[in-house]
Scaffold this motif. Structure first.
Motif, mmCIF file in Angstrom:
data_model
loop_
_atom_site.group_PDB
_atom_site.id
_atom_site.type_symbol
_atom_site.label_atom_id
_atom_site.label_comp_id
_atom_site.label_asym_id
_atom_site.label_seq_id
_atom_site.Cartn_x
_atom_site.Cartn_y
_atom_site.Cartn_z
ATOM 1 N N HIS A 107 -5.155 -9.271 -0.369
ATOM 2 C CA HIS A 107 -5.841 -8.156 0.291
ATOM 3 C C HIS A 107 -5.344 -7.984 1.726
ATOM 4 N N ARG A 161 -1.996 -6.554 1.804
ATOM 5 C CA ARG A 161 -1.951 -5.238 1.165
ATOM 6 C C ARG A 161 -0.956 -5.193 0.009
ATOM 7 N N ASP A 215 0.285 -4.761 -3.771
ATOM 8 C CA ASP A 215 -0.040 -3.808 -4.828
ATOM 9 C C ASP A 215 -1.063 -4.405 -5.791
ATOM 10 N N SER A 216 -2.018 -3.584 -6.231
ATOM 11 C CA SER A 216 -3.107 -4.072 -7.078
ATOM 12 C C SER A 216 -2.604 -4.641 -8.403
#
Length: 317
Positions: free
Chosen positions: A85, A88, A90-91
């Motif tokens: 998180h 940042r 990628d999900s």
């Protein structure tokens, strides 16, 4: 217990296996139908060496085992999610990271522990406990933390858990009930055969599951390298961080904790949670077998350079 020569041969066999899976055309496709049966055999054979232990030794887990497993299934995934998180990431990559970090210990972890001459009994206990708690870890991080869109067929999931977890445990309990009535020579032969069968089943499973990763290597080498870097750094990072955190338990136990935390059963998680597994996940799982199959050889060569009299590397009783 495997001899030093057998341990060395096993390490080389595992390394050759993963290389063959990626280089021999059609080999993975031929082994793919045997992936699930070999996984079941792998699970059953991994449990057999605990047969002569008393029930209290197997199921009355001490605080150190709980500490390792809770660290492995709760703390490490939480750290990884937090780091992803903050960075940042990628999900989709985060989901793959959590797929690994929330998986239980590899069912070959006790075999790896024996190959590396550390605490096999504790590795067995961590393996069993982390495997049965693995679905809880997946639920917590995929559903409660990441709110991922995971479409799991509950009945299919329960059926797979019964097949790959409950059935082997039931057979193991039956074996525990009769093992003390068997001649010691027979039990020694069973345990010796189970160790060799574990390695053979691991080889078949590895060959059968790397197919999508092999295709990825040829069609999208950049993504293949990305997955390989992720799984290697993640596994090494979890193993190293665990060894540091668990160092107070002693060198032998910290190395054992490092093995069970670094060698994750991503393949079993992939099988159990088939409803959430897309093609990208199957590719990632295949790539994840590379460090799993090569690490025992690397560790054995590294530890083989250490003085043989070093107490930290003495086989566990």
């Amino acid at each position: 217990m495997l001899s030093q020569r057998e341990r060395t041969i096993a390490c080389w066999l595992l390394a050759i296996t993963i290389l063959a899976g990626f280089t021999v055309p059609g080999l993975s496709e031929k082994m793919a139908p045997f992936t699930s049966p070999s996984l079941l055999i792998l699970i059953i054979m991994s449990l057999l060496p605990m047969g002569r232990m008393e029930g209290e030794e197997v199921f009355s887990l001490d605080a150190k085992v709980w500490q390792i497993v809770l660290w492995q299934l709760l703390v490490l995934p939480a750290l990884i999610v937090s780091a992803a998180h903050l960075a940042r990431i990628d999900s989709n990559i985060t989901l793959l990271l959590v797929t690994t970090a929330s998986a239980g210990s590899l069912f070959a972890s006790p075999t790896f522990a024996e190959l590396l001459q550390v605490n096999k009994q504790k590795a067995l206990q961590c393996m069993v406990l982390s495997t049965f708690l693995m679905p809880v870890s997946y639920f917590i991080f995929f559903t409660l933390v990441l709110h991922a869109d995971v479409d799991i067929d509950v009945m299919e999931f329960v059926a797979r858990c019964m097949h790959f977890l409950v059935l082997p445990l039931g057979l193991f309990l039956v074996y525990m009930g009769v093992v003390h009535k068997l001649p010691a020579k027979v039990v020694n032969s069973v345990e010796s055969a189970s160790r060799r069968t574990t390695i053979a089943a691991l080889i078949i499973f590895g060959l059968g599951i790397v197919g999508p990763a092999r295709d990825l290597l040829w069609h999208d080498p950049q993504r293949f390298v990305m997955y390989l870097v992720i799984v290697t750094l993640l596994g090494a990072g979890m193993a190293y961080l665990t060894a540091v955190v668990m160092f107070r338990q002693g060198m032998n136990d910290s190395l054992t904790a490092s093995i069970v935390s670094g060698f994750r059963n991503v393949g079993l998680g992939f099988v159990l949670l088939s409803g959430m597994a897309g093609h990208a996940t199957s590719e990632y799982v295949g790539v994840s077998q590379i460090p799993i199959f090569l690490a025992p050889l690397a560790f054995s060569l590294l530890l083989g350079r250490q003085p043989k009299a070093a107490p930290a590397l003495a086989p566990a009783a």
